[in-house]
Design a protein around this motif. Structure first.
Motif, PDB file in Angstrom:
ATOM      1  N   LYS A 475      68.791  18.839  67.442  1.00  6.26           N
ATOM      2  CA  LYS A 475      67.980  18.824  66.220  1.00  6.26           C
ATOM      3  C   LYS A 475      66.962  17.680  66.194  1.00  6.26           C
ATOM      4  O   LYS A 475      66.112  17.644  65.311  1.00  6.26           O
ATOM      5  N   LYS A 476      67.080  16.771  67.146  1.00  5.81           N
ATOM      6  CA  LYS A 476      66.172  15.647  67.181  1.00  5.81           C
ATOM      7  C   LYS A 476      64.783  16.075  67.694  1.00  5.81           C
ATOM      8  O   LYS A 476      64.686  16.847  68.658  1.00  5.81           O
ATOM      9  N   ALA A 477      63.719  15.572  67.075  1.00  2.00           N
ATOM     10  CA  ALA A 477      62.353  15.931  67.487  1.00  2.00           C
ATOM     11  C   ALA A 477      62.081  15.506  68.927  1.00  2.00           C
ATOM     12  O   ALA A 477      61.450  16.240  69.706  1.00  2.00           O
ATOM     13  N   ALA A 478      62.548  14.303  69.281  1.00  2.00           N
ATOM     14  CA  ALA A 478      62.316  13.801  70.636  1.00  2.00           C
ATOM     15  C   ALA A 478      62.992  14.682  71.672  1.00  2.00           C
ATOM     16  O   ALA A 478      62.456  14.930  72.762  1.00  2.00           O
ATOM     17  N   PHE A 479      64.182  15.200  71.339  1.00  2.00           N
ATOM     18  CA  PHE A 479      64.904  16.067  72.259  1.00  2.00           C
ATOM     19  C   PHE A 479      64.155  17.393  72.443  1.00  2.00           C
ATOM     20  O   PHE A 479      64.066  17.931  73.556  1.00  2.00           O
ATOM     21  N   ILE A 480      63.631  17.915  71.337  1.00  2.00           N
ATOM     22  CA  ILE A 480      62.873  19.175  71.412  1.00  2.00           C
ATOM     23  C   ILE A 480      61.659  19.012  72.321  1.00  2.00           C
ATOM     24  O   ILE A 480      61.367  19.869  73.173  1.00  2.00           O
ATOM     25  N   VAL A 481      60.945  17.889  72.182  1.00  2.00           N
ATOM     26  CA  VAL A 481      59.792  17.618  73.052  1.00  2.00           C
ATOM     27  C   VAL A 481      60.238  17.509  74.499  1.00  2.00           C
ATOM     28  O   VAL A 481      59.573  18.011  75.419  1.00  2.00           O
ATOM     29  N   PHE A 482      61.404  16.851  74.731  1.00  3.96           N
ATOM     30  CA  PHE A 482      61.937  16.713  76.082  1.00  3.96           C
ATOM     31  C   PHE A 482      62.186  18.072  76.726  1.00  3.96           C
ATOM     32  O   PHE A 482      61.771  18.333  77.857  1.00  3.96           O
ATOM     33  N   VAL A 483      62.858  18.948  76.006  1.00  5.14           N
ATOM     34  CA  VAL A 483      63.221  20.251  76.572  1.00  5.14           C
ATOM     35  C   VAL A 483      61.969  21.080  76.891  1.00  5.14           C
ATOM     36  O   VAL A 483      61.848  21.678  77.968  1.00  5.14           O
ATOM     37  N   ILE A 484      61.024  21.108  75.944  1.00  6.59           N
ATOM     38  CA  ILE A 484      59.805  21.905  76.155  1.00  6.59           C
ATOM     39  C   ILE A 484      58.977  21.324  77.309  1.00  6.59           C
ATOM     40  O   ILE A 484      58.479  22.057  78.161  1.00  6.59           O
ATOM     41  N   SER A 485      58.862  19.995  77.358  1.00  2.00           N
ATOM     42  CA  SER A 485      58.112  19.356  78.442  1.00  2.00           C
ATOM     43  C   SER A 485      58.764  19.621  79.786  1.00  2.00           C
ATOM     44  O   SER A 485      58.077  19.880  80.796  1.00  2.00           O
ATOM     45  N   ASP A 486      60.106  19.559  79.803  1.00  2.00           N
ATOM     46  CA  ASP A 486      60.834  19.817  81.037  1.00  2.00           C
ATOM     47  C   ASP A 486      60.607  21.246  81.517  1.00  2.00           C
ATOM     48  O   ASP A 486      60.405  21.500  82.706  1.00  2.00           O
ATOM     49  N   ALA A 487      60.611  22.198  80.580  1.00  2.00           N
ATOM     50  CA  ALA A 487      60.402  23.603  80.930  1.00  2.00           C
ATOM     51  C   ALA A 487      58.993  23.824  81.475  1.00  2.00           C
ATOM     52  O   ALA A 487      58.794  24.514  82.488  1.00  2.00           O
ATOM     53  N   ILE A 488      58.001  23.227  80.804  1.00  2.00           N
ATOM     54  CA  ILE A 488      56.616  23.372  81.282  1.00  2.00           C
ATOM     55  C   ILE A 488      56.459  22.761  82.680  1.00  2.00           C
ATOM     56  O   ILE A 488      55.841  23.349  83.568  1.00  2.00           O
ATOM     57  N   SER A 489      57.037  21.579  82.869  1.00  2.00           N
ATOM     58  CA  SER A 489      56.959  20.915  84.165  1.00  2.00           C
ATOM     59  C   SER A 489      57.607  21.748  85.249  1.00  2.00           C
ATOM     60  O   SER A 489      57.078  21.868  86.357  1.00  2.00           O
ATOM     61  N   MET A 490      58.746  22.354  84.908  1.00  2.18           N
ATOM     62  CA  MET A 490      59.456  23.201  85.865  1.00  2.18           C
ATOM     63  C   MET A 490      58.590  24.392  86.288  1.00  2.18           C
ATOM     64  O   MET A 490      58.427  24.691  87.476  1.00  2.18           O
ATOM     65  N   VAL A 491      58.003  25.069  85.313  1.00  6.11           N
ATOM     66  CA  VAL A 491      57.201  26.268  85.598  1.00  6.11           C
ATOM     67  C   VAL A 491      55.975  25.914  86.442  1.00  6.11           C
ATOM     68  O   VAL A 491      55.665  26.578  87.435  1.00  6.11           O
ATOM     69  N   LEU A 492      55.285  24.842  86.061  1.00  6.58           N
ATOM     70  CA  LEU A 492      54.058  24.483  86.775  1.00  6.58           C
ATOM     71  C   LEU A 492      54.349  24.034  88.206  1.00  6.58           C
ATOM     72  O   LEU A 492      53.610  24.379  89.136  1.00  6.58           O
ATOM     73  N   SER A 493      55.395  23.253  88.393  1.00 10.58           N
ATOM     74  CA  SER A 493      55.706  22.757  89.732  1.00 10.58           C
ATOM     75  C   SER A 493      56.148  23.888  90.658  1.00 10.58           C
ATOM     76  O   SER A 493      55.742  23.955  91.820  1.00 10.58           O
ATOM     77  N   ILE A 494      56.975  24.794  90.132  1.00 16.66           N
ATOM     78  CA  ILE A 494      57.406  25.937  90.943  1.00 16.66           C
ATOM     79  C   ILE A 494      56.212  26.836  91.258  1.00 16.66           C
ATOM     80  O   ILE A 494      56.095  27.367  92.368  1.00 16.66           O
ATOM     81  N   SER A 495      55.296  26.995  90.300  1.00 18.79           N
ATOM     82  CA  SER A 495      54.088  27.792  90.556  1.00 18.79           C
ATOM     83  C   SER A 495      53.268  27.173  91.675  1.00 18.79           C
ATOM     84  O   SER A 495      52.733  27.869  92.543  1.00 18.79           O
ATOM     85  N   ALA A 496      53.166  25.832  91.662  1.00 16.12           N
ATOM     86  CA  ALA A 496      52.417  25.144  92.721  1.00 16.12           C
ATOM     87  C   ALA A 496      53.069  25.356  94.083  1.00 16.12           C
ATOM     88  O   ALA A 496      52.377  25.583  95.085  1.00 16.12           O
ATOM     89  N   VAL A 497      54.401  25.312  94.130  1.00 16.03           N
ATOM     90  CA  VAL A 497      55.128  25.543  95.381  1.00 16.03           C
ATOM     91  C   VAL A 497      54.841  26.950  95.900  1.00 16.03           C
ATOM     92  O   VAL A 497      54.589  27.164  97.095  1.00 16.03           O
ATOM     93  N   VAL A 498      54.873  27.939  94.998  1.00 14.72           N
ATOM     94  CA  VAL A 498      54.618  29.330  95.388  1.00 14.72           C
ATOM     95  C   VAL A 498      53.193  29.502  95.918  1.00 14.72           C
ATOM     96  O   VAL A 498      52.954  30.187  96.914  1.00 14.72           O
TER      97      VAL A 498
END
Length: 590
Positions: A475-498
Motif C-alpha cells: 500500500k506504500k506509494a514508494a513500493f508501488i513506484v518500485f514495482v512499476i519501475s522494476d516491471a518497465i525495466s524488465m520489459v525494456l531490458s529483455i526487449s533489448a536482448v531480443v
C-alpha cells in the motif's frame, strides 16, 4: 633579371594594393614568386569572391603591359586564373586590353584570339578552366569572343565540352549553362573526350538524384540536337552512351536512357568490342529494373541479341545471382520468353539456375515455381535441367562465377573495380568489428538489468505476510513506484536482448551465405535457435508476470498494472518484427 617578391609586396599584390608597386624601381614583369607567378597571378589567385572592381588589374597593366600574356611555370597566363576563379569582369578587361594590341602581320590573328587560344602545360585553354569550374558567365564571354575556334583536347584528351558534360560528383544549373553556351556560341564544336568517349558518354554517367537527372537528360538532348550521330559513337571498349546510361542509371534517373532511345532506338543493338554485351545485358547484370523496361519498350527486338557466349539477357539475370532481378525480368514478357533460349553450350537460363539450386534455396524456389512445366531440352552435354539439379556439374557453376567478373570490366576498368571492392570490404569489416564490440557491451548491460530486475521482483522490500505470501508494503506509494519501475525495466531490458539476438541472427545468416556453407543446414539451425530463444524469452516474461501477480493479488489495481506492463513486451517485440520482417523474409525461411 628576376627579382623575387618580398612579403610586403606579396601581401600588397594579394590584397590588390597598387601603391607599393608605383614606387618600386624593379620592372614589374621581373617581380616573381618561385613559381614565376606575377603580381596579377598572385592577385587573381587570392580573391575568394567574384571581383566587381577591376581597378587593380587596370593600374598594373598600365604600368606593365607585358604582364597581360606573361605565363608562370605551369604555362598559365592571367586569363587562365581569371577564368578558373570566375572573375568575369577581369576576363572582359583582359580581352579588351588584348584587342587594343596590334594584329600579328604574319598570321593575321588578333592578340585577343591568340590569348584565348593559349594553353598551359596540360594543354588547357582558359575555356577548359572555365568549363572545369562551372563558370558559365566566363564561358559565355570566351565563346562569343572566338566562336570560330574549335577548342581541341588537352593532354588528357578532354575538350571543354567534354569537361562541361562530365558530371563528376555533382551537377549544377551553372554547369548546364556552360554546356549551353559552348553549343550555342561555337560554330565548330569538338565533342571528344579520353579513351574514345564523347561528351554524350560523359553526360550519360550521372549520380542518384532526380534534379541531376533532369539537368543531365536535358544536356543529352541538347548534344543530340547538335549532333545526332553521338548515340552511335563508341569508346575504346565499344561502349556507347546507352551502355553508360544503363550502367549508372537507377530508378530515380532513367531520363537519359529515355532521351537516347528517343533519338536513336537502334543504339540498343550496339554491342561492345570484346564480350559483345549490349546495354540491355549491362542493365540486367546491374539489376536496373526501370532501365530494362525502358530499353525493351524502346527497342523490343534487342532482347534477341546475345553476347560472345550466346548468353541473352535472362542468362545475365541468373549471372547476377540475385533472384529478385531474375523475377523482375520474368515480369517483362519480351524477357520472359528467353527462358527456353540456349547459349553456345546449349544451356538455357534454367540450366544455369539448376546448377545454383544445388546449394541455394532461393534459386531452388525459382526453379520449382517458375519453370511452368516447360520443356527446356538438353544442352550439348545431353543434360536436362533436372539432370543438372540432381547431379554435380561444377563446369556450369564455374561459367556462372566467371560471368560475374564481367561486372568489373567496361567503363570503370577491372582494376579500379577490384580496388574499390577491396576498399569497401575493408571498410565494411572495420564497421562490423566496431558494431560487434558496441553490441557486446549493450548486450551485457541489458542482460544484467534483466537479471537484477527479475530477481528484485521476488525479493521484495519489506518481505511478505507469512500467512498469505503477499507483499507487506504493497500500500506504500514508494513500493508501488518500485514495482512499476522494476516491471518497465524488465520489459525494456529483455526487449533489448531480443533485438540484439535478432541482429546476430540476420548478421550470422549473411556470413553463412558469404562463406558458402550449406544454406539448408544453416537455416534449420537458425530456425531452431530462434524458436527456442523466442519461446524461452516469452515464458520468462510470463513467469515474471504471474509471479508478481501472485504476491500482489490482494492489491488488484497494482497487480493488473504490473501485468499490463509485462505484456507490453510482446507488443514491443511485435513492432520490432514488423520493422525487420523484410530482412527476415529475404534471409530466413523456417
Amino acid at each position: 633579371m628576376t627579382t623575387y617578391m618580398d612579403l610586403v609586396l606579396f601581401k600588397a599584390a594579394a590584397e590588390g594594393d597598387s601603391g607599393p608597386f608605383e614606387n618600386d624601381q624593379t620592372r614589374l614583369d621581373q617581380l616573381l614568386t618561385p613559381d614565376e607567378n606575377t603580381i596579377l597571378h598572385v592577385y587573381l589567385g587570392n580573391q575568394s569572391r567574384k571581383l566587381k572592381a577591376t581597378d587593380f588589374v587596370d593600374k598594373i597593366l598600365e604600368m606593365c603591359p607585358p604582364l597581360l600574356l606573361q605565363a608562370n611555370k605551369k604555362g598559365e597566363i592571367p586569363l587562365h586564373l581569371a577564368a578558373r576563379y570566375g572573375h568575369s569582369n577581369v576576363v572582359s578587361v583582359l580581352i579588351d586590353r588584348a584587342r587594343a594590341l596590334p594584329t600579328d602581320p604574319e598570321s593575321g590573328e588578333t592578340e585577343a584570339k591568340k590569348m584565348l587560344r593559349m594553353t598551359n602545360e596540360e594543354g588547357d585553354t582558359a575555356l577548359h578552366e572555365a568549363a572545369r569550374h562551372s563558370r558559365g558567365h566566363v564561358v559565355e564571354i570566351l565563346t562569343k569572343e572566338d566562336p570560330e575556334f574549335s577548342y581541341s583536347a588537352n593532354v588528357h584528351g578532354e575538350t571543354p565540352l567534354y569537361i562541361a558534360a562530365s558530371i563528376g560528383w555533382y551537377w549544377t544549373a551553372e554547369r548546364g549553362k556552360v554546356v549551353n553556351e559552348i553549343l550555342g556560341n561555337c560554330i565548330s564544336v569538338d565533342y571528344g573526350g579520353p579513351n574514345g568517349r564523347t561528351a554524350l558518354h560523359a553526360a550519360s554517367m550521372k549520380g542518384d538524384d532526380v534534379f541531376i537527372d533532369l539537368l543531365v537528360s536535358e544536356t543529352a538532348r541538347k548534344l543530340l540536337e547538335k549532333e545526332k550521330t553521338l548515340t552511335k559513337t563508341t569508346d575504346e571498349n565499344g561502349w556507347s552512351p546507352l551502355h553508360y546510361a544503363a550502367y549508372f542509371s537507377t530508378w530515380l534517373n532513367v531520363s537519359a536512357v529515355k532521351v537516347l532511345l528517343e533519338y536513336d532506338a537502334s543504339a540498343a543493338y550496339i554491342a561492345e568490342t570484346e564480350k559483345k554485351r549490349t546495354a540491355l545485358h549491362i542493365a540486367v547484370i546491374q539489376g536496373r529494373e526501370y532501365v530494362m523496361k525502358e530499353i525493351v519498350s524502346g527497342c523490343p527486338t534487342c532482347c534477341d541479341l546475345v553476347d560472345n557466349r550466346g548468353w541473352n539477357a535472362l542468362h545475365y539475370a541468373v549471372a547476377s545471382k540475385d533472384t529478385k532481378v531474375f523475377k523482375k525480368c520474368l515480369e517483362i514478357p519480351e524477357l520472359a520468353r528467353l527462358g527456353t533460349k540456349k547459349d553456345d553450350n546449349g544451356n538455357t537460363p534454367f540450366h544455369l539456375i539448376a546448377a545454383l539450386a544445388n546449394k541455394n534455396h532461393h534459386w531452388r524456389h525459382v526453379l520449382f515455381h517458375e519453370t511452368g512445366g516447360q520443356i527446356y531440352g538438353l544442352n550439348k552435354r545431353k543434360l536436362s535441367v533436372n539432370d543438372i539439379y540432381l547431379g554435380e556439374f561444377g563446369e556450369i557453376q564455374k561459367e556462372i562465377l566467371e560471368s560475374l567478373e564481367d561486372i568489373g570490366s567496361g567503363p570503370i576498368g577491372r582494376s579500379l573495380f577490384v580496388l574499390k571492392k577491396k576498399n569497401n570490404d575493408e571498410k565494411i569489416k572495420e564497421e562490423e568489428e566496431a558494431l560487434s564490440k558496441a553490441r557486446e557491451s549493450h548486450l551485457v548491460v541489458a542482460a544484467l538489468i534483466a537479471t537484477v530486475t527479475f530477481a528484485a521482483a521476488f525479493t521484495l522490500p519489506g518481505g511478505y505476510k507469512s500467512d498469505r505470501g503477499t507483499a507487506l508494503l504493497a500500500k506504500k506509494a514508494a513500493f508501488i513506484v518500485f514495482v512499476i519501475s522494476d516491471a518497465i525495466s524488465m520489459v525494456l531490458s529483455i526487449s533489448a536482448v531480443v533485438i540484439h539476438f535478432l541482429i546476430s541472427l540476420i548478421h550470422g545468416f549473411e556470413l553463412v551465405k558469404r562463406k558458402d556453407i550449406s544454406e539448408d543446414a544453416a537455416m534449420t539451425l537458425f530456425g531452431i535457435a530462434t524458436l527456442l530463444t523466442m519461446i524461452g524469452t516469452g515464458t520468462m516474461i510470463i513467469a515474471f508476470i504471474t509471479g508478481t501477480y501472485a504476491v500482489l493479488e490482494s492489491f488488484l489495481g497494482l497487480a493488473i498494472s504490473t501485468c499490463l506492463i509485462g505484456l507490453s513486451f510482446f507488443l514491443l517485440v511485435g513492432l520490432v518484427f514488423h520493422f525487420i520482417r523484410k530482412d527476415l523474409k529475404d534471409n530466413i525461411k523456417f
